[in-house]
Scaffold this active site. Structure first.
Site, PDB file in Angstrom:
ATOM      1  N   LYS A  94       1.054  -0.538  -0.328  1.00 30.89           N
ATOM      2  CA  LYS A  94       0.132   0.183   0.126  1.00 30.89           C
ATOM      3  C   LYS A  94       1.017   1.351  -0.118  1.00 30.89           C
ATOM      4  CE  LYS A  94      -3.647   2.053   2.462  1.00 30.89           C
ATOM      5  NZ  LYS A  94      -4.751   2.002   3.828  1.00 30.89           N
ATOM      6  N   SER A 169      -9.240   2.198   2.523  1.00 32.58           N
ATOM      7  CA  SER A 169      -8.216   3.317   2.064  1.00 32.58           C
ATOM      8  C   SER A 169      -7.584   2.347   1.167  1.00 32.58           C
ATOM      9  CB  SER A 169      -7.846   4.627   2.829  1.00 32.58           C
ATOM     10  OG  SER A 169      -6.994   3.198   3.687  1.00 32.58           O
ATOM     11  N   SER A 193     -10.008   0.337   7.028  1.00 34.84           N
ATOM     12  CA  SER A 193      -9.229   0.581   5.341  1.00 34.84           C
ATOM     13  C   SER A 193      -8.621  -0.870   5.362  1.00 34.84           C
ATOM     14  CB  SER A 193      -8.213   1.330   5.522  1.00 34.84           C
ATOM     15  OG  SER A 193      -8.850   2.824   5.891  1.00 34.84           O
TER      16      SER A 193
END
Length: 517
Positions: A94, A169, A193
């Protein structure tokens, strides 16, 4: 470093209301000069002690035509050790986690030119275990959204329906797993997330117990909410990745004083049956105002079907679950303002590994162009600044004190069952908002789905989303929550559930299209 001039001291004194005469201020100015000389010496000492990674690892930003779902941020292969648990596994990171020599934008153009000089602990461990890092996945702008439309690179589209959100996210991580472009992914979770995009993209995502996985080298939101964790298309790959990244690193204050009795050999938890599990279906996790009744019905139905597999099922009431968002909101808003924004992506007062380069870069970047922040963060700044000026941290303190009550409520419910169960999200993937949609609509789309996920970022309990079916061709996730530090039980159940009840849905044409392109 530039030493202050007398006029700088005068402006500071006036802004703080110190009421110093020029003569008094002059005495302070003269007396404090050695302190600023000391800062110059400190920088020299730090540079002598550091051996930062200072090469650019090969890679490139991904062209939109090669990125139809908007999930890739950067492609660049880093091959790990020749032996280890992750040999042959393609892992995406990420884009809020430091990979030395590669970009770390955290979803915002304000960070587009930043290159960290050290690998995050999880990156070091993945490479040390033989994994191959294949790039970085797009995340939401500063990770402050549960949808997938705020990143400055553009929306991340759901592979089951590109007009819909992939969840956030950790948006890109979930999409790249669903399309089969990677085997494993690192996600981050402060309000859901990891679990939100995993649920909406039909893959597995585990938010570990708070502190189990070191956060060192990742861009924080609020330390008491920050989690990193594994995402994958199979439960064994989730277990394998967790086994590599879990455990103390000596640099993350979130891990100080914590012990996890079951941490270690998560692979050993796999291969068992569902019979004998005791599940508590949390009534308060169903029937939210924004809930789709079909999602509630599916998760209830799947839970009830487990009784035929020898699972003991009980209905559990945890009234605190309906109050948890009040606690999360105060911590997330005021804590994020203090740490991520005013504290320059680090904060102060903790012992561990700081990123001086990140602090310096981010402090200048957002203050020089605050207008470039997303609506979700502008909202945070408005509310948090007001609360700081008028309530002086009182409500943040209240919320942190009540967080202990919330944890005890879940702990008490888990005394009589092995796992708690509820829908991961109250609805299937929602349509992406347009750029011209009202701000209120954008804010609603960013946070409407977090009501079941965010409470466990506050309490710290491990929570995992399992694909359990489709509604109108869109994945539905069932969330299981376990005792503190007992990831092994979650993985044991998830593995048996995947083999005996429901595995991830088959890739639809949209997924195949994304994979081919």
């Amino acid at each position: 470093m530039k030493s202050p001039e007398f006029k700088d001291f005068k402006e500071i004194a006036q802004s703080l209301g110190l009421q110093l005469s020029d003569e008094e201020l002059g005495q302070y100015y003269s007396a404090l000069q050695p302190s600023f000389d000391g800062y110059v010496q400190l920088e020299t000492l730090s540079q002598e002690k550091e051996t930062p990674f200072n090469e650019a690892r090969e890679g490139h930003l991904v062209d939109p035509q090669d990125n139809p779902l908007g999930a890739w941020y950067w492609k660049g292969e880093i091959v790990g050790a020749k032996t280890g648990l992750l040999v042959g596994k393609r892992v995406v990171i990420k884009d809020n986690v430091a990979v030395a020599g590669m970009p770390l934008s955290n979803g915002t153009s304000l960070m587009a030119d930043f290159r960290p000089s050290e690998d995050a602990t999880v990156v070091q461990r993945i490479l040390g275990a033989g994994g191959t890092i294949v790039g970085q996945s797009v995340c939401e702008n500063l990770c402050f959204s549960g949808s997938s439309f705020t990143s400055d690179t553009g929306p991340v589209r759901n592979p089951y329906d590109p007009s819909r959100s992939s969840g956030g996210s950790s948006s890109g991580s979930a999409v790249l797993l669903a399309t089969g472009e990677v085997d494993m992914a690192i996600g981050g979770d402060q309000g859901g997330s990891i679990r939100i995009p995993a649920a909406w993209c039909g893959v597995y995502g585990l938010k570990p117990t708070w502190g189990l996985v070191p956060y060192t080298g990742a861009f924080p939101i609020e330390p008491s909410l920050d989690h990193l964790g594994p995402m994958a298309r199979t439960v064994p790959d989730v277990a394998r990745l967790l086994e590599v990244i879990a455990g103390p690193d000596g640099n993350d204050p979130r891990q100080k004083g914590l012990t996890f009795a079951s941490s270690g050999d998560y692979m050993a938890a796999l291969g068992q049956e569902l019979r004998g599990f005791r599940l508590g279906v949390v009534k308060e996790g169903f029937g939210w105002p924004q809930s789709d009744p079909r999602v509630d019905d599916m998760v209830w139905g799947v839970s009830e079907s487990l009784e035929s597999k020898g699972v003991s099922l009980a209905s559990v009431s945890i009234p605190w679950h309906r109050q948890a968002m009040l606690v999360w909101n105060a911590i997330a808003v005021e804590g994020t303002w203090a740490v991520m924004m005013k504290g320059n992506a680090s904060g102060y007062g903790w012992k561990g590994r700081y990123s001086a380069d990140l602090m310096s870069y981010w402090a200048k970047a957002w203050r020089q162009n605050a207008a470039a922040l997303p609506a979700t963060v502008k909202q945070l700044l408005l509310v948090a600044s007001y609360m700081e000026e008028h309530t002086y941290g009182k409500y943040y303190a209240m919320a942190q004190n009540l967080a202990g009550e919330l944890r005890r409520a879940y702990d008490n419910a888990l005394k009589d069952v092995d796992l708690l169960v509820m829908p991961t999200l109250p609805m299937t993937a929602t349509r992406l908002p347009g750029k011209d949609d009202p701000i209120a609509e954008q804010l609603n789309k960013a946070f409407e789905m977090v009501v079941n996920t965010a409470p466990f970022d506050v309490s710290g309990h491990p929570a995992m989303t399992l694909p359990c079916g489709l509604i109108d061709g869109l994945p539905v996730g069932m969330m299981i929550v376990g005792k503190y530090g007992d990831e092994a039980t979650l993985l044991r159940f998830a593995d048996a559930f995947a083999r005996q009840v429901s595995s991830p849905p088959s890739p639809p044409e949209a997924v195949k299209l994304g994979q081919e392109q």
